[in-house]
Design a protein around this motif. Structure first.
Motif, short mmCIF file in Angstrom:
data_model
loop_
_atom_site.label_atom_id
_atom_site.label_comp_id
_atom_site.label_asym_id
_atom_site.label_seq_id
_atom_site.Cartn_x
_atom_site.Cartn_y
_atom_site.Cartn_z
N GLY A 1 -11.88 10.14 -6.29
CA GLY A 1 -12.95 10.73 -4.78
C GLY A 1 -13.77 9.52 -4.55
N LYS A 2 -14.04 8.49 -5.93
CA LYS A 2 -14.90 7.67 -5.56
C LYS A 2 -14.12 5.72 -5.73
CE LYS A 2 -18.46 7.55 -6.29
NZ LYS A 2 -19.37 7.54 -5.69
N VAL A 3 -12.42 5.99 -6.51
CA VAL A 3 -11.84 5.26 -6.33
C VAL A 3 -10.89 4.90 -4.54
CG1 VAL A 3 -9.73 3.99 -7.11
CG2 VAL A 3 -11.93 5.19 -8.69
N THR A 4 -10.81 6.01 -4.25
CA THR A 4 -9.40 5.86 -3.02
C THR A 4 -10.18 5.26 -2.10
OG1 THR A 4 -8.67 7.81 -4.17
CG2 THR A 4 -8.48 7.99 -1.62
N PRO A 5 -11.53 4.95 -1.69
CA PRO A 5 -11.96 4.92 -0.50
C PRO A 5 -12.05 3.52 -0.41
CG PRO A 5 -13.70 6.27 -0.77
CD PRO A 5 -12.92 6.07 -2.24
N TYR A 6 -12.74 2.65 -1.85
CA TYR A 6 -12.06 1.17 -2.52
C TYR A 6 -10.18 0.68 -2.58
CZ TYR A 6 -16.55 2.19 -2.78
OH TYR A 6 -18.22 2.02 -2.60
N LEU A 7 -9.67 1.92 -2.25
CA LEU A 7 -8.27 1.41 -2.60
C LEU A 7 -7.99 0.97 -1.05
CD1 LEU A 7 -5.19 1.88 -4.67
CD2 LEU A 7 -5.15 3.55 -3.33
N LEU A 8 -8.24 2.31 -0.41
CA LEU A 8 -8.01 1.39 1.20
C LEU A 8 -8.16 0.66 1.55
CD1 LEU A 8 -7.99 5.55 2.55
CD2 LEU A 8 -5.98 3.80 2.48
N LEU A 9 -9.73 0.45 1.14
CA LEU A 9 -10.83 -0.82 2.03
C LEU A 9 -10.07 -1.78 0.96
CD1 LEU A 9 -14.42 0.52 1.88
CD2 LEU A 9 -12.50 0.34 3.92
N SER A 10 -9.95 -2.08 -0.02
CA SER A 10 -9.32 -3.18 -0.65
C SER A 10 -8.09 -3.57 0.16
CB SER A 10 -8.98 -2.95 -2.27
OG SER A 10 -10.12 -2.41 -2.35
N PHE A 11 -6.86 -2.53 0.23
CA PHE A 11 -5.57 -3.04 0.94
C PHE A 11 -5.84 -3.58 2.77
CE2 PHE A 11 -1.10 -1.69 1.66
CZ PHE A 11 -1.02 -2.27 1.10
N ILE A 12 -6.78 -2.50 3.06
CA ILE A 12 -7.04 -3.51 4.27
C ILE A 12 -7.37 -4.54 4.12
CG2 ILE A 12 -8.83 -3.46 6.35
CD1 ILE A 12 -8.42 -0.15 5.84
N ASN A 13 -8.34 -5.31 3.27
CA ASN A 13 -9.34 -6.64 3.20
C ASN A 13 -7.95 -7.32 2.81
OD1 ASN A 13 -11.52 -7.46 3.42
ND2 ASN A 13 -12.53 -5.68 2.04
N ALA A 14 -6.82 -7.14 1.96
CA ALA A 14 -5.47 -7.83 1.45
C ALA A 14 -5.10 -8.00 2.47
CB ALA A 14 -4.89 -6.98 0.32
N LEU A 15 -4.89 -6.44 3.68
CA LEU A 15 -3.35 -7.65 4.32
C LEU A 15 -4.62 -8.47 5.22
CD1 LEU A 15 -2.63 -4.49 6.30
CD2 LEU A 15 -1.76 -6.49 5.93
N THR A 16 -5.80 -8.24 5.63
CA THR A 16 -6.90 -9.63 6.71
C THR A 16 -6.59 -10.26 6.15
OG1 THR A 16 -8.17 -7.53 6.88
CG2 THR A 16 -8.88 -9.48 8.13
N ILE A 17 -6.82 -11.37 4.38
CA ILE A 17 -6.75 -12.24 4.19
C ILE A 17 -4.93 -13.13 4.74
CG2 ILE A 17 -6.74 -13.76 2.42
CD1 ILE A 17 -8.97 -11.57 1.39
N ILE A 18 -4.41 -11.77 4.19
CA ILE A 18 -2.82 -12.09 4.29
C ILE A 18 -2.82 -12.95 6.35
CG2 ILE A 18 -1.11 -11.98 4.42
CD1 ILE A 18 -0.88 -10.53 2.13
N LEU A 19 -3.32 -12.27 6.56
CA LEU A 19 -2.61 -12.38 8.51
C LEU A 19 -3.59 -13.57 9.02
CD1 LEU A 19 -2.92 -8.52 10.21
CD2 LEU A 19 -1.11 -10.39 9.39
N LEU A 20 -5.05 -13.83 8.25
CA LEU A 20 -6.14 -15.27 8.34
C LEU A 20 -5.46 -16.44 8.26
CD1 LEU A 20 -9.40 -13.70 8.20
CD2 LEU A 20 -8.34 -15.02 10.09
#
Lengths: 243, 369
Positions: free
Chosen positions: B221-240
């Protein structure tokens, strides 16, 4: 008053060579307010953590709410409430959000939750603060709220680990009104404290020193036995004897 | 499952209510990428140079205009023969002086030889090296293309240089993988370790452990939100990286995302491990910052090449997860290689994840005893 909700036989807890709990034996009855007293480091928090399933004993038989704490930890946990020494709600969530979260953990349906939440807010007289962040409430309110949340799922036993640290005697008295209410509803209250005025409020108290239970009886009997005016004196006499 | 969703809702409330967390998660990635991509770039643009032209003929003028139109240089000063070159450097007016010898065109036509001198301010050695490389490249290119066609030279070896996978030697190609590794480490490891140790510090962890929730549910429960947010960040960085800085993705996009996912899992398990060791938020943050961020920046090959490090540091760099991840992303994005060429690095990351998870479980049990 004869139904046992906690049964402890020869409970031992060792940390390496240090014996934190040395053959503890006691029973707690339904609806009772049981005070668990002792100086800091006497082993009361350790014993309480074992009863709550937070820590495993080294040896001994322990039953809580009728379930064995080795084999039926899950069932034990469903039937107890716990309020930690540190204030145990989320300060960055509102009162309603805290209630929602904790009732979710204990599987209370949304319908029941709403009904009970209303009663809780009315009892504590904080209906208007339902959507305020818990962090913005005064300490006395927070503690009363934390207690109410700890018994929100109607546990058989509620464990309170020094619940009234840092509040004034009047607020403490009001807090104890809530404890009596819960006890009247049949909830057993197991409370650790080192405020001796609080010890007076308990039905029975056990006094621990260096890992052992030195005395266990009703407050009346203890005072008679030690020829003391109040619990404070009882406590000091026991402490001196063991030194 | 309902319990778990309730837990996630609570976690997201924590995240969205805390401005510092929001800044770290959503502000820092973009700001860092922009900083590294635009500001802290090792590419040189518009460096001021001085020209000392002793011939003033056709060719020297053409070469000068080539230099100045390249985008790398601007004319800071025009020097006359006999003027003190050093004083221009001392005043800090220019970074490089280009001197053409006398009778440049005449010498070149007659002997096929002429003299150009590049004087650079090597108090900043990197810049000096890059500037002289650029300038000599432009000059020899010009001479080769424009002049040597008509002149028959005796046999000579022509060295032709091509920078594969990054023809323009753009530094942003190097920064995007590095920043991705850094941000994912930051968010996944630091934020999870902080959020778990926060519950410990506030005493709510005990309440959770005393509840019917299983420890594994709490950790997930503690880890899942950060998994999602990190993944969004990885995508953002790649797209930028792709759309703002023009970094290519030559290899498979899915492989890239898969490897990022693996790296995030590794970082999350590291975060859990840190939280089992750290008693409170401060300690968790210090371990993450000093133990992870600094080595990631300095030793992972993000900025400084690992091959140039002394042996002890090279050994240390091997235990840093980002070191392997950066190799993986560079391979996929810039070289377009498939899993065949990066399976070793992938295995290292998988191995690290398992190690961290095993250690966390061990530590967690000890704590509960």
């Amino acid at each position: 008053m004869n139904e046992k909700v906690i049964e402890v036989h020869n409970l031992v807890k060792k940390f390496g060579s240090f014996v934190a709990n040395d053959h503890l034996n006691f029973d707690v009855y339904k609806g009772e307010i049981f005070g668990f007293l002792g100086a800091n480091g006497a082993g009361k928090t350790t014993a309480m953590k074992i009863l709550c399933g937070l820590s495993a004993p080294t040896s001994g038989d322990v039953k809580v709410a009728g379930f064995d704490i080795y084999k039926e930890t899950e069932k034990v946990k469903r039937n107890i409430g716990y309020m930690s020494q540190k204030f145990s709600l989320y300060e960055d969530l509102t009162i309603a959000e805290n209630i929602r979260f904790f009732s979710g953990i204990y599987g209370i349906s949304p319908k029941d939750r709403k009904a009970k939440q209303e009663i809780l807010l009315k009892n504590l007289d904080i209906e208007s603060a339902k959507d305020s962040l818990v962090g913005s409430l005064p300490l006395g309110w927070k503690q009363k709220l934390a207690f109410s949340v700890a018994i929100f799922h109607d546990p058989k036993i509620v464990f309170l680990d020094e619940p009234t640290g840092g509040v004034d005697p009047i607020t403490r008295r009001k807090f104890w009104d809530l404890i009596y209410e819960a006890s009247d509803r049949g909830i057993t209250v197991f409370v650790t404290t080192h405020y001796m005025d609080e010890a007076e409020y308990c039905n029975r108290v056990s006094i621990m020193s260096e890992g052992r239970i030195e005395a266990l009886d009703t407050t009346e009997n203890l005072k008679k036995q030690y020829a003391a005016k109040n619990m404070d004196e009882v406590f000091l006499k026991i402490a001196r004897n063991t030194e | 499952m309902k319990q778990f969703i309730g837990f996630l809702r609570k976690e997201f409330l924590h995240i969205f209510r805390d401005p510092r967390t929001m800044i770290i998660i959503f502000g820092i990635p973009v700001v860092q990428l922009m900083l590294f991509g635009k500001v802290i770039s090792t590419d040189i643009q518009n460096a001021k140079i001085a020209i000392l032209d002793q011939s003033h003929d056709n060719i020297t003028r053409k070469i000068t205009s080539k230099l100045l139109s390249s985008g790398y240089f601007v004319l800071g000063e025009e020097l006359l023969p006999g003027e003190d070159v050093e004083s221009v450097f001392r005043q800090g007016k220019v970074k490089m002086v280009v001197t053409f010898g006398p009778e440049f065109e005449y010498n070149l036509e007659r002997d096929g030889k002429a003299d150009v001198q590049l004087l650079a301010d090597a108090s900043d050695p990197n810049t000096a090296r890059i500037l002289t490389n650029y300038a000599s490249g432009i000059i020899s290119d010009y001479v080769k293309k424009e002049k040597l066609q008509n002149i028959q030279l005796p046999d000579q070896i022509n060295v032709e240089v091509r920078m594969l996978y990054n023809e323009g030697l753009k530094s942003v190609y190097m920064f995007v993988p590095g920043i991705m590794a850094m941000i994912l480490m930051l968010i996944s490891s630091m934020m999870t370790s902080i959020s778990i140790s926060k519950e410990k510090e506030l005493g709510t962890m005990e309440v959770l452990l005393a509840s019917p929730l299983k420890p594994i549910q709490i950790v997930l429960g503690k880890v899942t939100p950060y998994l999602l947010l990190s993944f969004i960040n990885a995508l953002t960085i790649i797209l930028l990286g792709v759309f703002v800085f023009g970094v290519p993705i030559k290899g498979s996009f899915f492989l890239l995302m898969g490897e990022s996912f693996l790296f995030i899992l590794m970082a999350l398990s590291l975060g859990i491990l840190i939280s089992t060791v750290a008693p409170n938020q401060m300690v968790a943050m210090f371990i993450s910052l000093l133990g992870l961020m600094l080595p990631t920046i300095l030793l992972s090959g993000f900025i400084f090449p690992i091959q140039n490090m002394p042996l002890p540091l090279r050994i240390v760099s091997n235990i840093l997860p980002p070191r392997w991840f950066i190799v993986i992303i560079r391979n996929i994005m810039l070289k377009g290689t498939g899993i065949m060429y990066i399976w070793k690095e992938t295995m290292v990351l998988i191995f690290m994840s398992f190690t961290f998870i095993a250690l966390s479980i061990k530590n967690f049990k000890i704590r509960l005893e």
